[in-house]
Scaffold this active site. Sequence first.
Site, PDB file in Angstrom:
ATOM      1  N   GLU A   1      93.796  92.046 160.578  1.00  0.00           N
ATOM      2  CA  GLU A   1      93.923  90.631 160.902  1.00  0.00           C
ATOM      3  C   GLU A   1      94.420  90.420 162.336  1.00  0.00           C
ATOM      4  O   GLU A   1      93.974  89.509 163.028  1.00  0.00           O
ATOM      5  CB  GLU A   1      94.872  89.939 159.915  1.00  0.00           C
ATOM      6  CG  GLU A   1      94.278  89.725 158.540  1.00  0.00           C
ATOM      7  CD  GLU A   1      93.030  88.852 158.565  1.00  0.00           C
ATOM      8  OE1 GLU A   1      93.017  87.843 159.310  1.00  0.00           O
ATOM      9  OE2 GLU A   1      92.071  89.190 157.857  1.00  0.00           O
TER      10      GLU A   1
ATOM     11  N   CYS B   1      77.745  80.097 159.790  1.00  0.00           N
ATOM     12  CA  CYS B   1      78.211  78.906 160.520  1.00  0.00           C
ATOM     13  C   CYS B   1      78.739  79.347 161.888  1.00  0.00           C
ATOM     14  O   CYS B   1      79.906  79.111 162.238  1.00  0.00           O
ATOM     15  CB  CYS B   1      79.295  78.189 159.716  1.00  0.00           C
ATOM     16  SG  CYS B   1      79.603  76.480 160.242  1.00  0.00           S
TER      17      CYS B   1
ATOM     18  N   CYS C   1      71.819  77.162 159.295  1.00  0.00           N
ATOM     19  CA  CYS C   1      72.059  76.135 158.276  1.00  0.00           C
ATOM     20  C   CYS C   1      71.175  76.291 157.041  1.00  0.00           C
ATOM     21  O   CYS C   1      71.594  75.959 155.928  1.00  0.00           O
ATOM     22  CB  CYS C   1      71.857  74.738 158.879  1.00  0.00           C
ATOM     23  SG  CYS C   1      73.026  74.359 160.210  1.00  0.00           S
TER      24      CYS C   1
ATOM     25  N   CYS D   1      72.856  78.310 154.434  1.00  0.00           N
ATOM     26  CA  CYS D   1      74.226  77.938 154.098  1.00  0.00           C
ATOM     27  C   CYS D   1      74.308  77.259 152.731  1.00  0.00           C
ATOM     28  O   CYS D   1      73.495  76.376 152.422  1.00  0.00           O
ATOM     29  CB  CYS D   1      74.782  76.996 155.169  1.00  0.00           C
ATOM     30  SG  CYS D   1      76.475  76.460 154.851  1.00  0.00           S
TER      31      CYS D   1
ATOM     32  N   CYS E   1      76.821  69.092 154.263  1.00  0.00           N
ATOM     33  CA  CYS E   1      77.440  69.178 155.585  1.00  0.00           C
ATOM     34  C   CYS E   1      77.189  67.912 156.394  1.00  0.00           C
ATOM     35  O   CYS E   1      76.034  67.553 156.679  1.00  0.00           O
ATOM     36  CB  CYS E   1      76.893  70.392 156.327  1.00  0.00           C
ATOM     37  SG  CYS E   1      77.577  70.596 157.987  1.00  0.00           S
TER      38      CYS E   1
END
Length: 363
Positions: free
Chosen positions: A46, A201, A208, A211, A217
């Site tokens: 991370e 994204c 798109c 997605c 959206c």
Amino acid sequence: MNTLQKETSLTPLRFQQLLLNWFDYSGRKDLPWQQDKTPYRVWVSEIMLQQTQVNTVITYFNRFIKHFPTLEKLAAANEDAVLHLWTGLGYYNRARNLQKTAKIIVQHYHGQFPNQLSELEKLPGIGRSTAGAILSIAFNQPATILDGNVKRVLTRLHGITEWPGIKETTEQLWSIAEQYTPMQRTADYTQAIMDLGATLCIRGKPRCLECPYQLDCSAHAQGIEKTLPLSKPRKTLPIRQVTLLILHKRSHLVLLEKRAPAGIWASLWSLPEVNGIPSAAEIRKICKQRFQLQVEQSVLGQSFRHTFSHFHLDIVPALVTVKTTNTKIMEHTQQIWYNLQHPQAVGLPAPVKSLLIHLEKTL
């Protein structure tokens, strides 16, 4: 009426179902930090992933874990060894904070990673989103994240047309993210929403049609998905010009200095720096006064630019051939003769590393 009801017909449950269904079929499950999952490995990944793409991080992560397989190994390591393995990743405070945190956990938490948000946020380099990622992925707790990928997904989904860096907008995004965070399968959910932002994204040309939220959206419905999220308002960055002295002997040795523990390239080993562009006579004077070295010849190279978040640094490399090694330099703990053919394991700024690699090939 809450934010979710006002801006989208998606309920939190439906949002979670769509995302997890997509993740089950299309999410990434073979990343190195997803194998042999521990709080330590999740935390290192991370921190590395902050402001760095996955494909870049994989090599660095594998090498870092090979050298420091445990929290205790990292805590006990030499700082130069840590920074050496970080060379090229940039944002070196991340590496320094990693080791600071490792030492704190070993000394104050008996080597056990804390599993409470408030405790994690006290540790160097761990903010609210990173703490949430550690809790959800490593401990499977219902903790919320809001990294760059998640901000992009939520900004587009909800059609938020303010820059996410504005305090009120950031708070709005945190509120939305918290409402979407599930109580179950939290680790999968967290990985899924990061994956969605990283693979579909994406900036520039979002995919798109693939997605799971295409029909929900707001940005896609308005045809503005490519413009969101808005970029930080640009400001003109100041320009600073320096010359880096490549003081080398004919035996493939180059003089490096350790920089101060604060400021740019803190604690890294770098080439001696001179403000502006010195003349050949000034270079001779500097070498004699600062390093007690005699110059055979000096040649200025082509200037190039290295950009930091708050200024541009225009760098002029000066290749300076010196006659002999002064033993005082060898004894000085802040200066070393770096062997191009057998490099020492020290941390180097990326531009300096590039210059040294080029020099080794041309000498």
